[in-house]
Scaffold this motif. Sequence first.
Motif, PDB file in Angstrom:
ATOM      1  N   GLU A 138       7.938 -27.401 -20.987  1.00 33.83           N
ATOM      2  CA  GLU A 138       6.598 -27.634 -20.452  1.00 33.83           C
ATOM      3  C   GLU A 138       6.406 -29.132 -20.244  1.00 33.83           C
ATOM      4  O   GLU A 138       6.767 -29.935 -21.113  1.00 33.83           O
ATOM      5  N   THR A 139       5.818 -29.498 -19.118  1.00 36.18           N
ATOM      6  CA  THR A 139       5.659 -30.899 -18.767  1.00 36.18           C
ATOM      7  C   THR A 139       4.190 -31.269 -18.667  1.00 36.18           C
ATOM      8  O   THR A 139       3.407 -30.570 -18.007  1.00 36.18           O
ATOM      9  N   ASP A 140       3.819 -32.363 -19.314  1.00 30.74           N
ATOM     10  CA  ASP A 140       2.464 -32.897 -19.257  1.00 30.74           C
ATOM     11  C   ASP A 140       2.512 -34.225 -18.505  1.00 30.74           C
ATOM     12  O   ASP A 140       3.160 -35.178 -18.953  1.00 30.74           O
ATOM     13  N   ASP A 321      17.768 -32.683  -4.865  1.00 27.49           N
ATOM     14  CA  ASP A 321      17.143 -33.847  -5.486  1.00 27.49           C
ATOM     15  C   ASP A 321      16.395 -33.409  -6.735  1.00 27.49           C
ATOM     16  O   ASP A 321      16.088 -32.222  -6.918  1.00 27.49           O
ATOM     17  N   SER A 322      16.063 -34.382  -7.557  1.00 26.71           N
ATOM     18  CA  SER A 322      15.367 -34.113  -8.817  1.00 26.71           C
ATOM     19  C   SER A 322      13.919 -34.581  -8.749  1.00 26.71           C
ATOM     20  O   SER A 322      13.599 -35.541  -8.027  1.00 26.71           O
ATOM     21  N   PRO A 323      13.020 -33.942  -9.517  1.00 28.55           N
ATOM     22  CA  PRO A 323      11.626 -34.403  -9.603  1.00 28.55           C
ATOM     23  C   PRO A 323      11.514 -35.588 -10.555  1.00 28.55           C
ATOM     24  O   PRO A 323      10.985 -35.477 -11.661  1.00 28.55           O
ATOM     25  N   THR A 324      12.033 -36.714 -10.137  1.00 31.68           N
ATOM     26  CA  THR A 324      12.151 -37.870 -11.029  1.00 31.68           C
ATOM     27  C   THR A 324      10.797 -38.460 -11.412  1.00 31.68           C
ATOM     28  O   THR A 324      10.675 -39.097 -12.458  1.00 31.68           O
ATOM     29  N   GLU A 325       9.785 -38.280 -10.560  1.00 30.65           N
ATOM     30  CA  GLU A 325       8.452 -38.791 -10.905  1.00 30.65           C
ATOM     31  C   GLU A 325       7.900 -38.090 -12.141  1.00 30.65           C
ATOM     32  O   GLU A 325       6.999 -38.616 -12.808  1.00 30.65           O
ATOM     33  N   ALA A 326       8.444 -36.918 -12.432  1.00 29.72           N
ATOM     34  CA  ALA A 326       8.035 -36.185 -13.632  1.00 29.72           C
ATOM     35  C   ALA A 326       8.951 -36.495 -14.811  1.00 29.72           C
ATOM     36  O   ALA A 326       8.821 -35.879 -15.877  1.00 29.72           O
ATOM     37  N   GLY A 327       9.883 -37.436 -14.634  1.00 31.10           N
ATOM     38  CA  GLY A 327      10.798 -37.776 -15.723  1.00 31.10           C
ATOM     39  C   GLY A 327      11.890 -36.761 -15.936  1.00 31.10           C
ATOM     40  O   GLY A 327      12.376 -36.594 -17.059  1.00 31.10           O
ATOM     41  N   ILE A 328      12.308 -36.090 -14.851  1.00 29.62           N
ATOM     42  CA  ILE A 328      13.317 -35.030 -14.936  1.00 29.62           C
ATOM     43  C   ILE A 328      14.458 -35.329 -13.979  1.00 29.62           C
ATOM     44  O   ILE A 328      14.229 -35.661 -12.810  1.00 29.62           O
TER      45      ILE A 328
END
Length: 458
Positions: A138-140, A321-328
């Motif tokens: 889960e991501t906050d 690509d990765s969702p890097t803005e979410a730290g992933i």
Amino acid sequence: MNHVDVAVVGGGPAGSAAAERAAAEGADVVLFEKGVPRADRDGLGPDSTDAAGFLDYWVDIAQLDVDALPDGIVQQELTKAEFVGPEETVVVDRTGIESSYDGFGFTFQRAKLDDWLREQAEDAGADYRVGESVTDVETDLSDGHEHTLTLSNGEQWVAEYVVLADGPQRRVTIPVLDRFLPADASASERLSPPKTNHIAYQEYRKFPEGVLEEDNIKFWWGWMPGETAYPWVFPNADDVARVGLTMPIGLDIDDFDTSAYRLLDEDDDGIPKGAEYIERLLEELYGDEYDVEEDFPVVEEGYGKSKGTETYSISSTRPVDSPTEAGIAVAGGAMGTTSAFHEGGDHVALRTGKLAGELAATDSLEEYNDAWKDAIGDELLRNVAMADVVADYEPDDWDTAFRVARQMLETADTGKLLTRKNASVGIDGLRLYRAYRKAKKRHADGKYVQLTADEYDY
């Protein structure tokens, strides 16, 4: 609640490399590996199934110090690769790509490599936990990015960054990515393993003395139906070889002319199983001189996952690509960098894992999508382009390609294998060259990425 800087999901090459690099940069790192039993490993570890070969320039892509590898990882030094069509054959003794490695390549024992990579991660300070599966992430994003990982035992861990390296099955990656994608562009549909992966099967066979070409990896194209479907022989030590194959999942035999393929029988009512294919390959190659079952036995003790055999998935998707803005960050097979076309992806898994770990540890993960393209983009573009060229090949097409490739090699006066000059061996050479150049142009500038960063919604 346990808190770390970086949490890594998956303990294969990409995951271990990410954990090692992040820990070496001073981050507090934990790696979770569900763990599977293998006959060639004491205790649980990653699902280390792979044909397991390295070409010369792959060593540089992986940033692998071959001299530092413990004894037993490298199995055989290679001088060539042989590609066999129904009638034509081409032998390749160079990749045409500059490399620091002095040789054509080598085969290696994947489980031992993975165990060594684990040791490297632990020596750097990473907490490598085997037998603990991640069931949810889960991501906050209310204040930066914070991830809560729930394990199968009920424990929860909080991390600022997450590296997803759970291989081509993507059991954790897909639901995580879905949370940042609209329903009509979901990862569940686009990366679904049963739809997008190839299945591979191999057996460890003991060859009669003097029969196995220990410096040669061999592939048979156009012998079995399906896009990028082919059997292989990879030499190990002590006259043992991995005899295996890869093929798409869910093929229908009614879609193919059974008489056109040497490993099909006209009375087949379905696509053969992996073991049947291997039996037929060995009978075709050696049956006139040997009793295959007696003279090429499966080595059951201490080889493979179970009784000298193993089955595994290979990603046949293009990278994401990765969702890097979410730290992933997604790395290795989970991001689609492994390839059913060239059989193997440890080199790109290692490189993407290292990049993800280092950038996460230095709070620079937003650079990851550009960084992995800079590091492995040329390799992926070559594979995607060539896979496009041969996607609809039938047996006769493979014979034409290998005949042309042999002529090109004979006329090549540079290290490069496919150039406009050596393609002029004939009309078929020019067609192959133009098709390849056209495919590369179509996928240039990162167009080989099937899920791009701008599709994520934060």
